[in-house]
Design an enzyme around this catalytic site. Structure first.
Site, PDB file in Angstrom:
ATOM      1  N   HIS A   1      -6.736 -17.701   9.456  1.00 30.72           N
ATOM      2  CA  HIS A   1      -6.473 -18.539   8.289  1.00 30.72           C
ATOM      3  C   HIS A   1      -6.551 -19.991   8.730  1.00 30.72           C
ATOM      4  O   HIS A   1      -5.986 -20.355   9.754  1.00 30.72           O
ATOM      5  CB  HIS A   1      -5.087 -18.232   7.710  1.00 30.72           C
TER       6      HIS A   1
ATOM      7  N   ALA B   1       3.378 -12.259   1.493  1.00 30.96           N
ATOM      8  CA  ALA B   1       2.205 -12.757   0.764  1.00 30.96           C
ATOM      9  C   ALA B   1       2.606 -13.810  -0.254  1.00 30.96           C
ATOM     10  O   ALA B   1       3.529 -13.622  -1.038  1.00 30.96           O
ATOM     11  CB  ALA B   1       1.477 -11.605   0.084  1.00 30.96           C
ATOM     12  N   GLN B   2       1.886 -14.922  -0.217  1.00 31.52           N
ATOM     13  CA  GLN B   2       2.284 -16.065  -1.047  1.00 31.52           C
ATOM     14  C   GLN B   2       1.355 -16.248  -2.236  1.00 31.52           C
ATOM     15  O   GLN B   2       1.777 -16.271  -3.387  1.00 31.52           O
ATOM     16  CB  GLN B   2       2.197 -17.343  -0.206  1.00 31.52           C
TER      17      GLN B   2
ATOM     18  N   ALA C   1       0.841  -1.211   0.000  1.00 29.43           N
ATOM     19  CA  ALA C   1       0.000   0.000   0.000  1.00 29.43           C
ATOM     20  C   ALA C   1       0.873   1.257   0.000  1.00 29.43           C
ATOM     21  O   ALA C   1       0.656   2.175  -0.799  1.00 29.43           O
ATOM     22  CB  ALA C   1      -0.935  -0.004   1.207  1.00 29.43           C
TER      23      ALA C   1
ATOM     24  N   GLU D   1      -8.471 -19.741  -5.559  1.00 28.78           N
ATOM     25  CA  GLU D   1      -8.348 -19.839  -4.103  1.00 28.78           C
ATOM     26  C   GLU D   1      -9.728 -19.900  -3.483  1.00 28.78           C
ATOM     27  O   GLU D   1     -10.730 -19.706  -4.170  1.00 28.78           O
ATOM     28  CB  GLU D   1      -7.572 -18.636  -3.547  1.00 28.78           C
TER      29      GLU D   1
ATOM     30  N   ARG E   1     -12.880 -11.364   4.591  1.00 27.61           N
ATOM     31  CA  ARG E   1     -12.158 -11.038   3.359  1.00 27.61           C
ATOM     32  C   ARG E   1     -12.034 -12.257   2.454  1.00 27.61           C
ATOM     33  O   ARG E   1     -11.716 -13.352   2.908  1.00 27.61           O
ATOM     34  CB  ARG E   1     -10.749 -10.545   3.708  1.00 27.61           C
TER      35      ARG E   1
ATOM     36  N   SER F   1      -6.814  -8.670  -0.571  1.00 27.72           N
ATOM     37  CA  SER F   1      -6.231  -7.594   0.243  1.00 27.72           C
ATOM     38  C   SER F   1      -5.134  -6.847  -0.508  1.00 27.72           C
ATOM     39  O   SER F   1      -5.067  -5.619  -0.428  1.00 27.72           O
ATOM     40  CB  SER F   1      -5.701  -8.120   1.565  1.00 27.72           C
TER      41      SER F   1
ATOM     42  N   HIS G   1      -4.752 -14.085  10.964  1.00 21.74           N
ATOM     43  CA  HIS G   1      -4.130 -13.792   9.671  1.00 21.74           C
ATOM     44  C   HIS G   1      -4.359 -12.369   9.182  1.00 21.74           C
ATOM     45  O   HIS G   1      -3.453 -11.752   8.618  1.00 21.74           O
ATOM     46  CB  HIS G   1      -4.691 -14.782   8.641  1.00 21.74           C
TER      47      HIS G   1
ATOM     48  N   ARG H   1     -12.840 -18.786   4.327  1.00 22.67           N
ATOM     49  CA  ARG H   1     -11.907 -19.111   5.406  1.00 22.67           C
ATOM     50  C   ARG H   1     -12.565 -19.338   6.758  1.00 22.67           C
ATOM     51  O   ARG H   1     -12.160 -20.224   7.513  1.00 22.67           O
ATOM     52  CB  ARG H   1     -10.869 -17.990   5.541  1.00 22.67           C
TER      53      ARG H   1
ATOM     54  N   SER I   1       3.774  -7.655   6.069  1.00 23.03           N
ATOM     55  CA  SER I   1       2.882  -8.735   5.613  1.00 23.03           C
ATOM     56  C   SER I   1       2.951  -8.833   4.100  1.00 23.03           C
ATOM     57  O   SER I   1       2.903  -9.924   3.526  1.00 23.03           O
ATOM     58  CB  SER I   1       1.438  -8.470   6.038  1.00 23.03           C
TER      59      SER I   1
ATOM     60  N   LYS J   1       8.982   0.984   9.821  1.00 27.62           N
ATOM     61  CA  LYS J   1       9.448   0.677  11.188  1.00 27.62           C
ATOM     62  C   LYS J   1      10.773  -0.099  11.189  1.00 27.62           C
ATOM     63  O   LYS J   1      11.637   0.135  11.997  1.00 27.62           O
ATOM     64  CB  LYS J   1       8.347  -0.165  11.819  1.00 27.62           C
TER      65      LYS J   1
HETATM   66  C1  LIG Z   1       1.866 -14.777   5.437  1.00 22.17           C
HETATM   67  C2  LIG Z   1       0.876 -13.911   4.725  1.00 22.17           C
HETATM   68  C3  LIG Z   1       0.449 -14.259   3.459  1.00 22.17           C
HETATM   69  C4  LIG Z   1      -0.472 -13.457   2.781  1.00 22.17           C
HETATM   70  N1  LIG Z   1      -0.833 -13.796   1.512  1.00 22.17           N
HETATM   71  C5  LIG Z   1      -1.642 -12.952   0.810  1.00 22.17           C
HETATM   72  C6  LIG Z   1      -1.914 -13.190  -0.565  1.00 22.17           C
HETATM   73  O1  LIG Z   1      -1.431 -14.139  -1.162  1.00 22.17           O
HETATM   74  N2  LIG Z   1      -2.731 -12.309  -1.207  1.00 22.17           N
HETATM   75  C7  LIG Z   1      -3.295 -11.224  -0.591  1.00 22.17           C
HETATM   76  O2  LIG Z   1      -4.030 -10.462  -1.228  1.00 22.17           O
HETATM   77  N3  LIG Z   1      -3.027 -10.981   0.712  1.00 22.17           N
HETATM   78  C8  LIG Z   1      -2.211 -11.803   1.410  1.00 22.17           C
HETATM   79  N4  LIG Z   1      -1.933 -11.525   2.714  1.00 22.17           N
HETATM   80  C9  LIG Z   1      -2.438 -10.285   3.301  1.00 22.17           C
HETATM   81  C10 LIG Z   1      -1.664  -9.119   2.707  1.00 22.17           C
HETATM   82  O3  LIG Z   1      -0.334  -9.520   2.508  1.00 22.17           O
HETATM   83  C11 LIG Z   1      -1.688  -7.908   3.594  1.00 22.17           C
HETATM   84  O4  LIG Z   1      -2.984  -7.615   4.022  1.00 22.17           O
HETATM   85  C12 LIG Z   1      -1.161  -6.703   2.823  1.00 22.17           C
HETATM   86  O5  LIG Z   1       0.055  -7.028   2.215  1.00 22.17           O
HETATM   87  C13 LIG Z   1      -1.007  -5.543   3.764  1.00 22.17           C
HETATM   88  O6  LIG Z   1      -0.262  -4.565   3.118  1.00 22.17           O
HETATM   89  P1  LIG Z   1      -0.053  -3.162   3.793  1.00 22.17           P
HETATM   90  O7  LIG Z   1       0.786  -2.377   2.858  1.00 22.17           O
HETATM   91  O8  LIG Z   1      -1.350  -2.628   4.226  1.00 22.17           O
HETATM   92  O9  LIG Z   1       0.745  -3.498   5.148  1.00 22.17           O
HETATM   93  P2  LIG Z   1       2.151  -4.277   5.358  1.00 22.17           P
HETATM   94  O10 LIG Z   1       2.593  -4.951   4.137  1.00 22.17           O
HETATM   95  O11 LIG Z   1       2.024  -5.096   6.582  1.00 22.17           O
HETATM   96  O12 LIG Z   1       3.126  -3.082   5.661  1.00 22.17           O
HETATM   97  C14 LIG Z   1       3.016  -2.332   6.841  1.00 22.17           C
HETATM   98  C15 LIG Z   1       4.142  -1.304   6.849  1.00 22.17           C
HETATM   99  O13 LIG Z   1       3.901  -0.378   7.906  1.00 22.17           O
HETATM  100  C16 LIG Z   1       5.088  -0.171   8.640  1.00 22.17           C
HETATM  101  N5  LIG Z   1       4.752   0.220  10.009  1.00 22.17           N
HETATM  102  C17 LIG Z   1       3.923  -0.384  10.892  1.00 22.17           C
HETATM  103  N6  LIG Z   1       3.932   0.290  12.070  1.00 22.17           N
HETATM  104  C18 LIG Z   1       4.792   1.339  11.925  1.00 22.17           C
HETATM  105  C19 LIG Z   1       5.252   2.353  12.779  1.00 22.17           C
HETATM  106  N7  LIG Z   1       4.845   2.480  14.061  1.00 22.17           N
HETATM  107  N8  LIG Z   1       6.154   3.244  12.298  1.00 22.17           N
HETATM  108  C20 LIG Z   1       6.601   3.152  11.015  1.00 22.17           C
HETATM  109  N9  LIG Z   1       6.206   2.190  10.154  1.00 22.17           N
HETATM  110  C21 LIG Z   1       5.305   1.302  10.615  1.00 22.17           C
HETATM  111  C22 LIG Z   1       5.780  -1.514   8.576  1.00 22.17           C
HETATM  112  O14 LIG Z   1       7.134  -1.370   8.888  1.00 22.17           O
HETATM  113  C23 LIG Z   1       5.515  -1.905   7.125  1.00 22.17           C
HETATM  114  O15 LIG Z   1       6.448  -1.293   6.283  1.00 22.17           O
HETATM  115  C24 LIG Z   1      -0.999 -12.312   3.405  1.00 22.17           C
HETATM  116  C25 LIG Z   1      -0.571 -11.951   4.678  1.00 22.17           C
HETATM  117  C26 LIG Z   1       0.361 -12.742   5.340  1.00 22.17           C
HETATM  118  C27 LIG Z   1       0.808 -12.329   6.707  1.00 22.17           C
END
Ligand SMILES: Cc1cc2nc3c(=O)[nH]c(=O)nc-3n(C[C@H](O)[C@H](O)[C@H](O)COP(=O)(O)OP(=O)(O)OC[C@H]3O[C@@H](n4cnc5c(N)ncnc54)[C@H](O)[C@@H]3O)c2cc1C
Length: 510
Positions: free
Chosen positions: A240, A57-58, A27, A125, A384, A389, A349, A288, A53, A46
């Site tokens: 999950h 993502a796999q 994001a 999926e 979801r 996501s 999850h 799920r 996460s 951070k």
């Molecule tokens: C193992 C796993 C497998 C998954 N597989 C899939 C998939 O195949 N397909 C799918 O659609 N979704 C999948 N998901 C879900 C999906 O990956 C996540 O919902 C999505 O990637 C979240 O993205 P994001 O950018 O919102 O947050 P994240 O990718 O979690 O990034 C969060 C960011 O915020 C930063 N941050 C947090 N707190 C602070 C702070 N206090 N100060 C500064 N920085 C901070 C972190 O350092 C990080 O850089 C999976 C999740 C997991 C855990």
């Protein structure tokens, strides 16, 4: 709740940007790349770029791009999974605009897997009635996407990237954003901006067993709450069904992607009996929450801590190519997926709930935007759909960037934070011990199956923890994380107590 965690020593360095982005998962990176080059942007994370996460993502990213699929079918599946609580307009945008974002990623050299004709390989999926999931390096979709986006970010002159930088608080004046406080135990720095995009991801660390990385402590939700932002749907936490079961595991749970069932994997109880056949029309690929509850029921009936996932009908050659990460980790744990059943159990999850936003990612605080897992756009409702996501991260972060490209509130007044006169206690406080207490409370009382009496007891205990925390000096990152975890956990419990009927991922046994 206090307004700021720690403003005893704030440095007004004079740093200012048009846009601040907190979080460098998919994001945050995609938002930064879609901003106009004339807007100065600071992107903070951070820890390092490979801890999120998104990186883990796999399975892949869902979008209606295969022959025979349509955005309408994707819409129908998303609505069905969300159990009627979705925002239909938000889903419409997701499924209609998503395919273009996938094509943009492809043109930005995300190495999606291609078939012999050079077309995108597309899998299925849980909850999807069509094949619509694109993936990269088999099960390395998140990692490969982040690598490609991070390479592009490094080339952009308007983007300043600050890794290992901790957000303590959002700074507001009335209902308007004025910047952020970052820093460490000794000093906080005020970075000014009238536009902040929170992309801080999920909060899985409030549970003992989660697929989320250690950074997922709900810091964005905590900071937003203190600033007065509204949260929504917090009772909806996705578990999950298939985390790899490891006896006495203390770390992050390794995920066995849904795509393994998409490629024919069957769930069996410890007696070897397949059990999803009569439970749902989609059998092993049911949504799920349904699969997680069926697994728990089998675990209870057979008095076991796990069930099995059987993909032994596929060859070693196929599995090690299609799922290199999962195949390798299973092998490390002593299971050859082509010969052995894999022990699995449900684990936390994903957070469906989050900061309430409109269709441009705006929150109720002027200048505060949110997207990705920390946000609640309404696309997931009560549950979801798999692989929606990352699609949400892409579509809604791009929409925020486009909004800011045409309407970026200019800086700058030289706002300063009013100093608090309150003295906080500097007591010794065992943060790690309290984190475990909180995780145990949430795992036992706000998991896959819930009841009011247990949730109320857990809430009372957390209120006591909160009473201690609000009188304590919260200057370190570790204490700030616990503070955030405590408030996020209470929000989940309060919403879950209020919702008396079972729906989607929220299941009340009472
Ligand atoms: C193992 C796993 C497998 C998954 N597989 C899939 C998939 O195949 N397909 C799918 O659609 N979704 C999948 N998901 C879900 C999906 O990956 C996540 O919902 C999505 O990637 C979240 O993205 P994001 O950018 O919102 O947050 P994240 O990718 O979690 O990034 C969060 C960011 O915020 C930063 N941050 C947090 N707190 C602070 C702070 N206090 N100060 C500064 N920085 C901070 C972190 O350092 C990080 O850089 C999976 C999740 C997991 C855990």
């Amino acid at each position: 709740m206090r307004r700021y965690l720690d403003i005893s020593n704030v440095n007004y360095s004079g740093k200012k940007f048009d846009v601040l982005i907190i979080g460098a998962g998919i994001a945050g990176l995609y938002a930064a790349l879609n901003l106009d080059a004339k807007l100065s942007c600071c992107l903070i994370t951070k820890e390092s770029i490979d801890i999120s996460s998104s990186w883990l993502a796999q399975g892949g990213i869902a979008a209606a791009i295969s022959e025979g699929d349509l955005p309408q079918y994707h819409f129908d599946d998303t609505i069905a999974a969300g159990a009627g609580l979705v925002n239909e307009e938000a889903v419409r945008i997701l499924v209609e605009e998503g395919p273009e974002d996938i094509m943009r990623l492809k043109s930005w050299e995300v190495p999606f897997d291609l078939d012999d004709e050079g077309e995108l390989m597309i899998t299925r999926e849980g909850g999807h009635r069509r094949r619509r999931i694109v993936h990269a390096h088999g099960d390395g979709t998140g990692r490969e996407t982040i690598k490609a986006l991070a390479r592009l970010v490094a080339e952009k002159e308007n983007i300043t990237f600050l890794p290992n930088t901790f957000l303590f608080d959002l700074v507001t004046k009335g209902q308007k954003v004025k910047g952020i406080l970052i820093g460490d135990k000794n000093k906080k720095e005020f970075i000014r901006s009238n536009n902040v995009i929170l992309c801080t991801g999920g909060s899985g660390q409030i549970y003992l067993h989660t697929t989320n990385p250690g950074i997922a402590t709900g810091d964005g939700l905590g900071a937003a709450l203190r600033a007065g932002a509204k949260l929504q749907d917090m009772e909806f936490v996705q578990f999950h069904p298939t985390g790899l079961y490891i006896e006495n595991n203390k770390g992050r749970s390794f995920l066995i992607s849904e795509a393994v069932r998409g490629e024919g994997g069957i769930l069996r109880n410890i007696r070897g009996e397949a059990f999803m056949e009569n439970k749902h029309e989609l059998k092993d690929l049911a949504p799920r929450d349904v699969v997680a509850r069926c697994i728990l029921a089998e675990m209870n009936n057979t008095k076991s801590k796990f069930v099995y996932l059987d993909i032994t009908k596929k060859s070693k050659e196929y599995l090690s190519k299609r799922f290199p990460t999962i195949y390798g980790e299973c092998l490390n744990q002593g299971y050859d997926m082509s010969k052995d059943y894999i022990p699995v159990c449900p684990v936390q999850h994903y957070m469906m709930g989050g900061i309430k936003t409109d269709l441009q990612g705006r929150t109720n605080i002027i200048g505060l935007f949110a997207c990705g897992e920390v946000a609640n756009t309404g696309v997931h409702g009560a549950n979801r759909l798999a692989s929606n996501s990352i699609l949400e991260c892409l579509v809604y972060s791009r929409r925020i960037a486009q909004y800011l490209n045409s309407d970026c509130r200019d800086l700058i007044d030289e706002y300063r934070i009013d100093k608090s006169k309150k003295e906080y206690e500097k007591d010794h406080f065992d943060v790690n011990k309290e984190k475990i207490i909180l995780k145990e409370l949430m795992t036992k009382n706000a998991g896959v199956v819930r009841n009011r009496a247990n949730m109320e007891k857990a809430l009372i205990k957390l209120e006591k923890m909160k009473d201690k925390l609000i009188n304590l000096t919260i200057s370190s990152k570790e204490r700030a994380e616990l503070y955030n975890m405590c408030f996020v956990a209470m929000e989940i419990l309060k919403s879950a107590i209020k919702r008396k009927k079972s729906i989607g991922a929220h299941y009340r046994e009472d």
